[in-house]
Design a protein around this motif. Structure first.
Motif, PDB file in Angstrom:
ATOM      1  N   ASP A   1       2.412   2.912   7.188  1.00 48.96           N
ATOM      2  CA  ASP A   1       2.327   2.676   8.622  1.00 48.96           C
ATOM      3  C   ASP A   1       3.688   3.031   9.209  1.00 48.96           C
ATOM      4  O   ASP A   1       4.617   2.232   9.167  1.00 48.96           O
TER       5      ASP A   1
ATOM      6  N   TYR B   1       6.373  -0.453  16.278  1.00 51.24           N
ATOM      7  CA  TYR B   1       5.728  -1.406  17.181  1.00 51.24           C
ATOM      8  C   TYR B   1       6.711  -1.843  18.254  1.00 51.24           C
ATOM      9  O   TYR B   1       7.810  -2.287  17.953  1.00 51.24           O
TER      10      TYR B   1
ATOM     11  N   PHE C   1       8.508  -2.477   7.894  1.00 53.31           N
ATOM     12  CA  PHE C   1       7.893  -2.684   9.201  1.00 53.31           C
ATOM     13  C   PHE C   1       8.882  -2.238  10.271  1.00 53.31           C
ATOM     14  O   PHE C   1      10.000  -2.748  10.359  1.00 53.31           O
TER      15      PHE C   1
ATOM     16  N   ASP D   1       1.190  -8.669   9.227  1.00 55.96           N
ATOM     17  CA  ASP D   1      -0.248  -8.370   9.233  1.00 55.96           C
ATOM     18  C   ASP D   1      -0.875  -8.732  10.573  1.00 55.96           C
ATOM     19  O   ASP D   1      -1.707  -7.980  11.098  1.00 55.96           O
TER      20      ASP D   1
ATOM     21  N   LYS E   1       0.082  -6.115  13.199  1.00 61.48           N
ATOM     22  CA  LYS E   1      -0.636  -4.853  12.980  1.00 61.48           C
ATOM     23  C   LYS E   1      -2.114  -4.959  13.324  1.00 61.48           C
ATOM     24  O   LYS E   1      -2.703  -4.023  13.839  1.00 61.48           O
TER      25      LYS E   1
END
Length: 131
Positions: free
Chosen positions: A7, A11, A38, A122, A125
């Motif tokens: 990923d 974000y 992340f 999690d 996402k």
């Protein structure tokens, strides 16, 4: 990690801050930084009530640290309204060390999460717009 599980999205988050007697904001961001795979950045506005469409269009998730709610109700109200208006999923984080969250926040949350770093990532996402 399998290639299709990667990923690489960055974000863009709004994380509630303000009066923070227990340093929940600092502890929360440490959890995010601890997950080096992340990628995220934070959007901050001087006034979330007056920030426009261009600001909110870039935001992926609103993170509400519910332990800060009682001392920052106006900020939370502004972000609840923005989440609804701009269809931004809200990730509600339980107060540090507690299970209960304010009902007004729970009603608007796409998901509710505790303080486990993996669960937080999690939830960010997987959060979907629920309003």
């Amino acid at each position: 990690m399998f290639e299709d599980e990667r990923d690489d999205k960055i974000y863009n988050l709004i994380i509630t801050n303000g009066i923070d007697k227990n340093n929940e904001y600092g502890q929360f961001t440490e959890k995010l930084f601890s997950k080096v795979d992340f990628k995220w950045k934070e959007s901050i506005s001087g006034s979330y009530a007056t920030a426009g469409e261009a600001f909110y269009k870039k935001v992926d998730r609103i993170i509400m640290l519910s332990g800060l709610y009682n001392d920052n109700k106006e900020l939370f109200e502004n972000l609840l309204n923005a989440g609804k208006e701009h269809k931004i999923p809200i990730v509600l984080v339980r107060p540090l060390g507690l299970e209960e969250v304010p009902e007004v926040l729970e009603e608007s949350a796409a998901t509710i999460v505790g303080w486990n770093a993996n669960c937080i990532i999690d939830s960010i996402k997987d959060a979907e717009e629920t309003m």
